[in-house]
Write a protein that holds these residues in place. Structure first.
Motif, PDB file in Angstrom:
ATOM      1  N   LEU A   1       0.811  -1.219   0.000  1.00 25.98           N
ATOM      2  CA  LEU A   1       0.000   0.000   0.000  1.00 25.98           C
ATOM      3  C   LEU A   1       0.847   1.273   0.000  1.00 25.98           C
ATOM      4  O   LEU A   1       1.823   1.397   0.735  1.00 25.98           O
ATOM      5  CB  LEU A   1      -0.935   0.022   1.203  1.00 25.98           C
ATOM      6  CG  LEU A   1      -2.006  -1.058   1.234  1.00 25.98           C
ATOM      7  CD1 LEU A   1      -2.844  -0.931   2.501  1.00 25.98           C
ATOM      8  CD2 LEU A   1      -2.882  -1.011   0.004  1.00 25.98           C
ATOM      9  N   LEU A   2       0.429   2.212  -0.848  1.00 25.87           N
ATOM     10  CA  LEU A   2       1.034   3.540  -0.892  1.00 25.87           C
ATOM     11  C   LEU A   2      -0.045   4.577  -0.622  1.00 25.87           C
ATOM     12  O   LEU A   2      -1.183   4.433  -1.079  1.00 25.87           O
ATOM     13  CB  LEU A   2       1.643   3.827  -2.268  1.00 25.87           C
ATOM     14  CG  LEU A   2       2.778   2.930  -2.754  1.00 25.87           C
ATOM     15  CD1 LEU A   2       3.209   3.350  -4.159  1.00 25.87           C
ATOM     16  CD2 LEU A   2       3.954   2.970  -1.811  1.00 25.87           C
ATOM     17  N   LYS A   3       0.326   5.618   0.100  1.00 30.06           N
ATOM     18  CA  LYS A   3      -0.562   6.760   0.324  1.00 30.06           C
ATOM     19  C   LYS A   3      -0.152   7.831  -0.676  1.00 30.06           C
ATOM     20  O   LYS A   3       1.001   8.264  -0.702  1.00 30.06           O
ATOM     21  CB  LYS A   3      -0.423   7.285   1.748  1.00 30.06           C
ATOM     22  CG  LYS A   3      -1.262   8.510   2.040  1.00 30.06           C
ATOM     23  CD  LYS A   3      -1.019   8.989   3.460  1.00 30.06           C
ATOM     24  CE  LYS A   3      -1.709  10.297   3.742  1.00 30.06           C
ATOM     25  NZ  LYS A   3      -1.374  10.799   5.095  1.00 30.06           N
ATOM     26  N   LEU A   4      -1.106   8.237  -1.516  1.00 27.52           N
ATOM     27  CA  LEU A   4      -0.844   9.247  -2.538  1.00 27.52           C
ATOM     28  C   LEU A   4      -1.661  10.496  -2.260  1.00 27.52           C
ATOM     29  O   LEU A   4      -2.816  10.409  -1.822  1.00 27.52           O
ATOM     30  CB  LEU A   4      -1.227   8.723  -3.928  1.00 27.52           C
ATOM     31  CG  LEU A   4      -0.677   7.368  -4.363  1.00 27.52           C
ATOM     32  CD1 LEU A   4      -1.234   6.987  -5.721  1.00 27.52           C
ATOM     33  CD2 LEU A   4       0.834   7.390  -4.388  1.00 27.52           C
ATOM     34  N   ARG A   5      -1.081  11.636  -2.538  1.00 32.95           N
ATOM     35  CA  ARG A   5      -1.819  12.899  -2.545  1.00 32.95           C
ATOM     36  C   ARG A   5      -1.857  13.320  -4.005  1.00 32.95           C
ATOM     37  O   ARG A   5      -0.806  13.404  -4.661  1.00 32.95           O
ATOM     38  CB  ARG A   5      -1.101  13.943  -1.685  1.00 32.95           C
ATOM     39  CG  ARG A   5      -1.909  15.180  -1.423  1.00 32.95           C
ATOM     40  CD  ARG A   5      -3.021  14.904  -0.441  1.00 32.95           C
ATOM     41  NE  ARG A   5      -3.833  16.107  -0.308  1.00 32.95           N
ATOM     42  CZ  ARG A   5      -5.060  16.129   0.125  1.00 32.95           C
ATOM     43  NH1 ARG A   5      -5.649  15.020   0.500  1.00 32.95           N
ATOM     44  NH2 ARG A   5      -5.739  17.239   0.208  1.00 32.95           N
ATOM     45  N   VAL A   6      -3.083  13.514  -4.543  1.00 36.16           N
ATOM     46  CA  VAL A   6      -3.219  13.833  -5.962  1.00 36.16           C
ATOM     47  C   VAL A   6      -3.996  15.133  -6.142  1.00 36.16           C
ATOM     48  O   VAL A   6      -4.781  15.538  -5.282  1.00 36.16           O
ATOM     49  CB  VAL A   6      -3.921  12.694  -6.750  1.00 36.16           C
ATOM     50  CG1 VAL A   6      -3.122  11.396  -6.649  1.00 36.16           C
ATOM     51  CG2 VAL A   6      -5.347  12.487  -6.299  1.00 36.16           C
ATOM     52  N   SER A   7      -3.772  15.758  -7.298  1.00 30.84           N
ATOM     53  CA  SER A   7      -4.494  16.975  -7.660  1.00 30.84           C
ATOM     54  C   SER A   7      -5.391  16.682  -8.850  1.00 30.84           C
ATOM     55  O   SER A   7      -4.953  16.089  -9.837  1.00 30.84           O
ATOM     56  CB  SER A   7      -3.514  18.085  -8.029  1.00 30.84           C
ATOM     57  OG  SER A   7      -4.207  19.188  -8.609  1.00 30.84           O
ATOM     58  N   LEU A   8      -6.638  17.131  -8.734  1.00 33.26           N
ATOM     59  CA  LEU A   8      -7.582  17.066  -9.843  1.00 33.26           C
ATOM     60  C   LEU A   8      -7.775  18.456 -10.444  1.00 33.26           C
ATOM     61  O   LEU A   8      -8.779  18.729 -11.089  1.00 33.26           O
ATOM     62  CB  LEU A   8      -8.923  16.511  -9.364  1.00 33.26           C
ATOM     63  CG  LEU A   8      -8.911  15.022  -9.015  1.00 33.26           C
ATOM     64  CD1 LEU A   8     -10.144  14.643  -8.211  1.00 33.26           C
ATOM     65  CD2 LEU A   8      -8.808  14.198 -10.263  1.00 33.26           C
ATOM     66  N   GLY A   9      -6.829  19.329 -10.239  1.00 28.93           N
ATOM     67  CA  GLY A   9      -6.904  20.693 -10.757  1.00 28.93           C
ATOM     68  C   GLY A   9      -7.531  21.639  -9.762  1.00 28.93           C
ATOM     69  O   GLY A   9      -6.867  22.507  -9.230  1.00 28.93           O
ATOM     70  N   ASP A  10      -8.811  21.425  -9.456  1.00 28.83           N
ATOM     71  CA  ASP A  10      -9.514  22.317  -8.536  1.00 28.83           C
ATOM     72  C   ASP A  10      -9.620  21.750  -7.126  1.00 28.83           C
ATOM     73  O   ASP A  10     -10.179  22.388  -6.241  1.00 28.83           O
ATOM     74  CB  ASP A  10     -10.913  22.646  -9.074  1.00 28.83           C
ATOM     75  CG  ASP A  10     -11.771  21.400  -9.289  1.00 28.83           C
ATOM     76  OD1 ASP A  10     -11.249  20.277  -9.208  1.00 28.83           O
ATOM     77  OD2 ASP A  10     -12.978  21.569  -9.534  1.00 28.83           O
ATOM     78  N   GLU A  11      -9.105  20.551  -6.903  1.00 25.85           N
ATOM     79  CA  GLU A  11      -9.126  19.953  -5.572  1.00 25.85           C
ATOM     80  C   GLU A  11      -8.012  18.923  -5.434  1.00 25.85           C
ATOM     81  O   GLU A  11      -7.498  18.423  -6.421  1.00 25.85           O
ATOM     82  CB  GLU A  11     -10.482  19.293  -5.272  1.00 25.85           C
ATOM     83  CG  GLU A  11     -10.768  18.071  -6.107  1.00 25.85           C
ATOM     84  CD  GLU A  11     -12.059  17.364  -5.726  1.00 25.85           C
ATOM     85  OE1 GLU A  11     -12.188  16.932  -4.573  1.00 25.85           O
ATOM     86  OE2 GLU A  11     -12.929  17.256  -6.607  1.00 25.85           O
TER      87      GLU A  11
END
Length: 108
Positions: A31-41
């Motif tokens: 398992l990896l914890k990712l922080r992602v951007s969807l542009g507006d959030e």
């Protein structure tokens, strides 16, 4: 598998997300914890891809994710979506857009 109609596919919010950060989850090999951007959030995701990818390989990449999956706690972390990947049992490949598209772009 059962066939689905276009109306079922249209219920899925599949979008491009940019990986901002990634880290291994203590106590898990995959398992990896990712922080992602969807542009507006921004969102936090837990992905079971740690046996095939290092966190460093993922940071900065644009990936394809299912954005309207109900949140679920995994290892005490709320996962707010799912990274899409293809595998054959031995190999796993995260789905990446072939061309550079904006974060949040919808897959159709």
């Amino acid at each position: 598998m059962e066939q689905v109609g276009i109306e079922d596919f249209l219920k899925l919010d599949i979008r491009v997300a940019k990986v901002l950060s990634a880290e291994r989850i203590e106590g898990s090999e995959k398992l990896l914890k990712l922080r992602v951007s969807l542009g507006d959030e921004e969102r936090t995701l837990v992905a079971g891809i740690g046996k095939h990818y290092t966190p460093e390989e993922l940071v900065g990449k644009k990936v394809v994710m299912l954005a309207n999956l109900k949140p679920r706690k995994i290892f005490g972390i709320e996962s707010q979506g799912m990274i899409l990947a293809a595998g054959d049992g031995e190999n796993l490949s995260v789905l990446l857009p072939e061309r550079d598209v904006k974060e949040g772009a919808k897959v159709s």
